[in-house]
Design a protein around this motif. Sequence first.
Motif, PDB file in Angstrom:
ATOM      1  N   ILE A  86      -2.714 -73.651 -57.323  1.00 32.23           N
ATOM      2  CA  ILE A  86      -1.109 -73.561 -57.895  1.00 32.23           C
ATOM      3  C   ILE A  86      -0.181 -74.805 -57.452  1.00 32.23           C
ATOM      4  O   ILE A  86      -0.559 -75.460 -56.421  1.00 32.23           O
ATOM      5  N   SER A  87       0.859 -74.933 -58.135  1.00 34.48           N
ATOM      6  CA  SER A  87       1.920 -76.080 -57.858  1.00 34.48           C
ATOM      7  C   SER A  87       2.883 -75.346 -56.862  1.00 34.48           C
ATOM      8  O   SER A  87       3.636 -74.361 -57.413  1.00 34.48           O
ATOM      9  N   ARG A  88       3.101 -76.040 -55.765  1.00 30.38           N
ATOM     10  CA  ARG A  88       4.099 -75.518 -54.888  1.00 30.38           C
ATOM     11  C   ARG A  88       4.732 -76.468 -54.061  1.00 30.38           C
ATOM     12  O   ARG A  88       4.479 -77.685 -53.963  1.00 30.38           O
ATOM     13  N   TYR A  89       5.876 -76.271 -53.519  1.00 31.15           N
ATOM     14  CA  TYR A  89       6.607 -77.144 -52.792  1.00 31.15           C
ATOM     15  C   TYR A  89       5.696 -77.479 -51.615  1.00 31.15           C
ATOM     16  O   TYR A  89       5.411 -76.429 -50.639  1.00 31.15           O
ATOM     17  N   THR A  90       5.808 -78.664 -51.240  1.00 33.32           N
ATOM     18  CA  THR A  90       5.115 -78.897 -49.710  1.00 33.32           C
ATOM     19  C   THR A  90       5.718 -80.185 -49.145  1.00 33.32           C
ATOM     20  O   THR A  90       6.396 -80.771 -49.770  1.00 33.32           O
ATOM     21  N   THR A  91       5.295 -80.146 -47.913  1.00 33.20           N
ATOM     22  CA  THR A  91       5.959 -81.353 -47.039  1.00 33.20           C
ATOM     23  C   THR A  91       4.585 -81.777 -46.020  1.00 33.20           C
ATOM     24  O   THR A  91       3.543 -81.254 -45.942  1.00 33.20           O
ATOM     25  N   TRP A  92       5.169 -82.844 -45.023  1.00 31.60           N
ATOM     26  CA  TRP A  92       3.995 -82.800 -43.911  1.00 31.60           C
ATOM     27  C   TRP A  92       4.809 -83.628 -42.893  1.00 31.60           C
ATOM     28  O   TRP A  92       6.049 -83.675 -43.048  1.00 31.60           O
ATOM     29  N   MET A  93       4.491 -83.872 -41.668  1.00 31.06           N
ATOM     30  CA  MET A  93       5.021 -84.095 -40.357  1.00 31.06           C
ATOM     31  C   MET A  93       5.816 -85.495 -40.475  1.00 31.06           C
ATOM     32  O   MET A  93       6.613 -85.780 -39.780  1.00 31.06           O
ATOM     33  N   CYS A  94       5.314 -86.238 -41.344  1.00 34.57           N
ATOM     34  CA  CYS A  94       6.084 -87.678 -41.379  1.00 34.57           C
ATOM     35  C   CYS A  94       7.107 -87.984 -42.584  1.00 34.57           C
ATOM     36  O   CYS A  94       7.383 -89.141 -42.742  1.00 34.57           O
ATOM     37  N   ALA A  95       7.311 -86.640 -43.238  1.00 38.09           N
ATOM     38  CA  ALA A  95       8.418 -86.928 -44.188  1.00 38.09           C
ATOM     39  C   ALA A  95      10.004 -86.864 -43.975  1.00 38.09           C
ATOM     40  O   ALA A  95      10.806 -86.522 -44.827  1.00 38.09           O
ATOM     41  N   ARG A  96      10.161 -87.013 -42.562  1.00 35.71           N
ATOM     42  CA  ARG A  96      11.749 -87.235 -42.097  1.00 35.71           C
ATOM     43  C   ARG A  96      12.126 -85.696 -41.926  1.00 35.71           C
ATOM     44  O   ARG A  96      13.434 -85.597 -41.758  1.00 35.71           O
ATOM     45  N   ASN A  97      11.309 -84.671 -42.079  1.00 38.48           N
ATOM     46  CA  ASN A  97      12.048 -83.389 -41.615  1.00 38.48           C
ATOM     47  C   ASN A  97      12.391 -83.298 -40.411  1.00 38.48           C
ATOM     48  O   ASN A  97      11.774 -84.025 -39.572  1.00 38.48           O
ATOM     49  N   ARG A  98      13.467 -82.351 -40.024  1.00 36.05           N
ATOM     50  CA  ARG A  98      13.625 -82.178 -38.589  1.00 36.05           C
ATOM     51  C   ARG A  98      14.555 -81.219 -38.689  1.00 36.05           C
ATOM     52  O   ARG A  98      15.387 -80.540 -39.415  1.00 36.05           O
ATOM     53  N   GLU A  99      14.759 -80.437 -37.274  1.00 36.89           N
ATOM     54  CA  GLU A  99      15.657 -79.344 -37.108  1.00 36.89           C
ATOM     55  C   GLU A  99      17.042 -80.038 -37.079  1.00 36.89           C
ATOM     56  O   GLU A  99      17.122 -81.013 -36.303  1.00 36.89           O
ATOM     57  N   TYR A 100      17.924 -79.359 -37.744  1.00 37.95           N
ATOM     58  CA  TYR A 100      19.377 -79.850 -37.866  1.00 37.95           C
ATOM     59  C   TYR A 100      20.263 -79.135 -37.078  1.00 37.95           C
ATOM     60  O   TYR A 100      20.329 -78.121 -37.029  1.00 37.95           O
ATOM     61  N   GLU A 101      21.178 -79.968 -36.292  1.00 37.42           N
ATOM     62  CA  GLU A 101      22.225 -79.600 -35.477  1.00 37.42           C
ATOM     63  C   GLU A 101      23.391 -80.107 -36.296  1.00 37.42           C
ATOM     64  O   GLU A 101      23.606 -81.232 -36.689  1.00 37.42           O
TER      65      GLU A 101
END
Length: 199
Positions: free
Chosen positions: A122-137
């Motif tokens: 299946i085609s789904r949105y995905t990410t990984w730990m090095c993709a610049r994601n972070r908790e945002y304040e």
Amino acid sequence: MKIYILSLFLISLSIYNYACSCNNIPFKDAVEWADEIFIGRLIEIKEVEYEISELNAGEKYTRLWYAKFEITKKWKGSSKKYIKVYQPSTSCDFGFNSLNKHYLVYTKKEEVFKFFNTENEISRYTTWMCARNREYEFVNEPKDSDYFKLNKKFPNTIELVDNTPLHWKLPLLGVLIFISGLFIGRKIKSLATITQRNQ
């Protein structure tokens, strides 16, 4: 003794091989890689696929899970207000784990998941730990942060549309139609009664 040392070496080697360690990819690369870039409130975490352990009967291990977001600001991607971001439960997953917290998320749609209980890839949105994601304040944002860079690169943010499935809206629509029907029926009956009195 030699067998014991060899066993420890092999175990440590296997742990090293499966561990995921990296620095965030450069901002430019992350923007090019991602199909969707947004700030969203984490509203649901759910296990999708799991595997039963062969060694410890009855224990199950998550093999696929998603984090669902209600998006508050989007720089790149579709107009969807709600997005599920899937990950395969490896050491490279990004840890979306604080419900009702906001996250800055970079995600890409890929055909990558074919697990135990999934019939098709299946085609789904995905990410990984090095993709610049972070908790945002929302406070004390550094001037060189991704937030300011994204605002500069994408001066016009995307207008969002509620894309929640209709399955929960249909019962609500049915109730509204029923109530409207009762109201209209009473009005018609009331008008009929008035008309009979006037005759």
